[in-house]
Enzyme design. Structure first.
Site, PDB file in Angstrom:
ATOM      1  N   CYS A  94      -0.064  -2.444 -23.275  1.00 16.46           N
ATOM      2  CA  CYS A  94       1.321  -2.667 -23.691  1.00 16.46           C
ATOM      3  C   CYS A  94       2.035  -1.341 -23.986  1.00 16.46           C
ATOM      4  O   CYS A  94       2.299  -0.593 -23.062  1.00 16.46           O
ATOM      5  CB  CYS A  94       1.341  -3.621 -24.884  1.00 16.46           C
ATOM      6  SG  CYS A  94       2.892  -4.489 -25.017  1.00 16.46           S
ATOM      7  N   ARG A 128      14.132  -7.769 -21.567  1.00 15.82           N
ATOM      8  CA  ARG A 128      12.680  -7.727 -21.777  1.00 15.82           C
ATOM      9  C   ARG A 128      12.005  -8.604 -20.744  1.00 15.82           C
ATOM     10  O   ARG A 128      12.531  -9.664 -20.381  1.00 15.82           O
ATOM     11  CB  ARG A 128      12.325  -8.222 -23.172  1.00 15.82           C
ATOM     12  CG  ARG A 128      12.682  -7.259 -24.278  1.00 15.82           C
ATOM     13  CD  ARG A 128      12.094  -7.700 -25.607  1.00 15.82           C
ATOM     14  NE  ARG A 128      10.698  -7.290 -25.756  1.00 15.82           N
ATOM     15  CZ  ARG A 128      10.314  -6.098 -26.200  1.00 15.82           C
ATOM     16  NH1 ARG A 128      11.205  -5.194 -26.532  1.00 15.82           N
ATOM     17  NH2 ARG A 128       9.039  -5.794 -26.302  1.00 15.82           N
ATOM     18  N   HIS A 194      -1.337  -8.616 -22.666  1.00 20.61           N
ATOM     19  CA  HIS A 194      -2.058  -8.888 -23.908  1.00 20.61           C
ATOM     20  C   HIS A 194      -2.425 -10.362 -23.907  1.00 20.61           C
ATOM     21  O   HIS A 194      -2.492 -10.978 -22.869  1.00 20.61           O
ATOM     22  CB  HIS A 194      -1.254  -8.421 -25.123  1.00 20.61           C
ATOM     23  CG  HIS A 194       0.086  -9.048 -25.265  1.00 20.61           C
ATOM     24  ND1 HIS A 194       1.243  -8.449 -24.836  1.00 20.61           N
ATOM     25  CD2 HIS A 194       0.463 -10.237 -25.773  1.00 20.61           C
ATOM     26  CE1 HIS A 194       2.261  -9.235 -25.096  1.00 20.61           C
ATOM     27  NE2 HIS A 194       1.832 -10.331 -25.656  1.00 20.61           N
TER      28      HIS A 194
END
Ligand code: ZN
Lengths: 246, 453
Positions: A94, A128, A194
């Site tokens: 990340c 995002r 993740h």
């Protein structure tokens, strides 16, 4: 008993996506095969000794914490480069993949430096990239499906020295444009996945452990197989929740 | 136009209840807001006192406590009691307001708050805590804090702000407003000196330096001070002292203002509920509800929907404790440890929009604290296998857990595991709780949540 030495970089600052799950998986899968392990947290201001670890983990954090960490990493940069060259295994997730590259240009045009152990560069996108991620990954000539979750504003593009960890079957990946996800260069892996990534992807966990044991002992180990039925069921559920049929 | 809009919206509520879908707690408001986007402002103007309560954890319970005390005090109010805390839910509540209801008591979703505050123009705004929660939906905690900061900066001075002094980020927001009162817990045995894993807000919002903690109650809440600039926990006007946690049965403490003090007993367990009761006390005090009414209102409260709620079915008791983020789940586990003996535990993990689609957060919950107290572990929900892995990698044997993704199977399994008269504790995420309630409702074990008041 061989002790595999794991370094957890900035566990206090970079931990927002269940990162300790990755550490738990590494530790347990070693233990179940008769290896011991040590986890050394390294925080801002601490020294990073490149000769005493086999594997180095760095997770995701909030923007402000990532910035604090980025400047501290610069002080460790030479040691990190020397460790990577020596074959230490890296899993940087990340925020980690961004810090492993040349740097990150944020939405205000500010440049946050990276350490450059992966040939890639990142800049902030307008939106995002959030959601389930499914990959077809390749390492050491073997392929496997990987599942995870991504949540990042960064758009990452690889240079010629890095190869993608996998190609995107579902989700956005590095930049939402070129179907690549993650980066691999020698034994440094960066990824946006993740979930955390390792519990549902035992193939990747074992690949990292094989490399880490080889780094420690100088010999490629033959890892005994484990009962991964829960891991495989969780992976199948994640694939179907991502809207894919197997 | 306005009459047609109102009738349409009301009809939609009736229809959605008749069809048994969601109880019509949000649909009428959704339709109304579509037809008349500024209606909230207009409807709110008709109220004399508007209390808005927001937090990551505890807002439903606190709003319920304030409502209870207001009811004792014979204040006529409108409230969104079913936890419908987005603009649509608040519009629905206002739509159903009776003309004599002059007070509004609303719990508001933390992401919707900055948008709702300028429309509702609260007379009292209560900010209780911010923890990391559903990062895919709310974004990073920093982002929420930043939006709340802008909101606080544009509050009119007449808005009375009530803020938890124990939350460093919120205390900083409080320092930006003139008309503010803080509440906080005094030093207590039910706290530690160390920050738990994955705590948030550990840096000073004034200078970015690390904070020191003299006591930590929940997550990053406690007595704190900046190592560098000296910014520290403000002195609260409302304090909670002499906390006594009486297992799962309830809690008691002394609540004090600058002038009075009051013994408060609540039938709700755990430090988090003491915070909720203290916030409710501060709010009630601010709107002039008398001490005896506060005391009575708080002591007779029943659990909010899914918050320490007990439901019986086929001779077995289920205690339902909503667990939807790491701070809340950790607090539930700590509360369970207040009781002696072993626990039949069921955990339900869903990943739908209202739960957050990212299930990474379960790895930040400290389930380890309860492992040696588990009599049986049943795991259910859409992402049951993720939870199973969480326990498996904490060293809990796979052979000792029962993974049953469907709720029907879960209830069957609990029935066969637990003796008549026994109890299971159920920790569900939000939509898993709705599923569970709906399944229990089918077999006649509970009532529908929209029938609550
Ligand atoms: Zn400071």
């Amino acid at each position: 008993m061989t002790e595999i030495r794991i370094c957890h970089l900035y566990p206090k600052e970079m931990n927002i996506y269940g990162d300790r799950g990755n550490i738990a998986v590494l530790q347990k899968r070693l233990e179940w095969r008769g290896y011991s392990s040590s986890i050394t947290p390294i925080s801002t201001g601490d020294d990073f000794n490149p000769t005493i670890f086999d594997l180095c983990y760095l997770g995701g954090g909030q923007d402000r914490d990532q910035m604090l960490v980025a400047y501290d990493l610069q002080k460790k940069s030479a040691a990190i480069h020397s460790a990577a060259k020596d074959g230490m295994v890296f899993l940087w997730v990340c925020g980690g993949i961004q810090l492993a590259g040349a740097g990150y240009t944020d939405s205000d045009g500010r440049r946050i430096p990276g350490v450059g152990i992966l040939d890639l560069d990142t800049s902030a996108g307008k939106s995002r990239l959030i959601g389930d991620l499914v990959l077809n990954a390749e390492l050491d000539g073997e392929t496997s499906t990987l599942v995870g979750y991504e949540n990042h504003a960064g758009r990452t593009f690889l240079g010629p020295d890095a190869t993608p960890l996998g190609s995107v079957l579902k989700g956005h990946g590095n930049n939402g444009a070129d179907q690549t996800e993650g980066a691999v260069q020698e034994r440094v892996i960066g990824t946006y996945m993740h979930g955390p990534i390792l519990p549902k992807n035992p193939w990747l966990a074992d690949k990292l452990l094989t490399w880490a044991i080889e780094h420690n002992t100088g010999e490629i180990p033959a890892l005994s197989s484990l009962d991964d039925s829960l891991e495989n069921l969780a992976q199948q559920v994640a694939i179907s929740r991502a809207g894919m049929k197997r | 136009m306005s009459h047609i809009a109102l009738s349409l919206a009301k009809a939609a509520g009736w229809m959605s209840r008749a069809l048994g879908r969601g109880g019509g707690t949000t649909l009428p408001g959704m339709i109304l807001l579509r037809l008349r986007p500024h209606i909230l402002r207009e409807m709110a103007q008709e109220l004399e006192e508007i209390i808005v309560i927001s937090a990551t954890n505890g807002k439903t319970t606190t709003a319920r406590m304030v409502s209870h005390a207001a009811h004792e005090s014979e204040i006529s109010f409108v409230a969104n009691t079913s936890g419908a805390n987005l603009p649509s839910g608040i519009a629905t509540a206002l739509l159903r307001r009776k003309p004599d209801e002059k007070y509004g008591i609303f719990e508001v979703d933390e992401a919707a708050l900055p948008e709702l505050v300028p429309q509702l123009r609260p007379t009292v705004l209560v900010l209780m805590n911010l923890f990391r929660d559903q990062l895919d939906r709310y974004g990073e905690l920093e982002t929420t804090i930043h939006k709340w900061k802008k909101m606080v900066e544009s509050l009119p001075e007449t808005t009375k702000l009530i803020i938890n002094a124990d939350d460093p980020a919120l205390a900083y927001l409080g320092s930006l407003h003139q008309n503010v009162q803080f509440f906080g817990l005094e030093l207590t045995d039910h706290a530690s000196e160390t920050i738990s894993h994955a705590a948030d807000s550990l840096h000073c919002l004034k200078c970015n330096s690390p904070l020191n903690f003299q006591q930590v109650t929940i997550g990053h809440l406690g007595h704190w001070e900046c190592q560098n600039c000296g910014f520290s926990r403000p002195n609260p006007s409302f304090t909670g002292d002499k906390i006594n946690l009486m297992g799962l049965d309830g809690s008691e403490f002394i609540a004090a203002s600058k002038t009075d003090s009051l013994g408060i007993q609540i039938p709700l367990a755990g430090t988090h509920n003491v915070y909720n009761a203290l916030a409710a006390y501060a709010t009630c005090y601010t709107i002039d509800i008398s001490a005896t009414k506060i005391q009575k209102g708080l002591s007779t409260i029943s659990a909010a929907f899914g918050r320490n709620e007990i439901i019986s079915f086929d001779g077995v008791e289920l205690m339902i404790m909503l667990a939807k983020n790491p701070a809340g789940a950790n607090q539930n586990l700590k509360t369970l440890l207040l009781e002696e003996g072993t626990i039949h535990l069921a955990i339900l993990l869903n990943d739908r929009t209202a739960d957050g689609k990212d299930v990474s957060w379960i790895w930040d919950v400290d389930y380890e604290m309860i492992l040696d107290r588990i009599a049986s572990l049943t795991i259910s929900g859409d992402r049951a296998y993720d939870l199973a892995l969480r326990f498996y990698y904490s060293g809990f044997p796979a052979t000792s857990m029962h993974v049953v993704p469907s709720i029907q199977e879960l209830l069957e399994h609990l029935k066969s595991t637990i003796k008549i008269g026994g109890r299971a504790v159920v920790l569900p995420t939000y939509t898993a709780m709705l599923d569970l309630r709906s399944e229990l409702n089918k077999i006649g074990a509970t009532h529908s949540f929209w029938e609550e008041k």
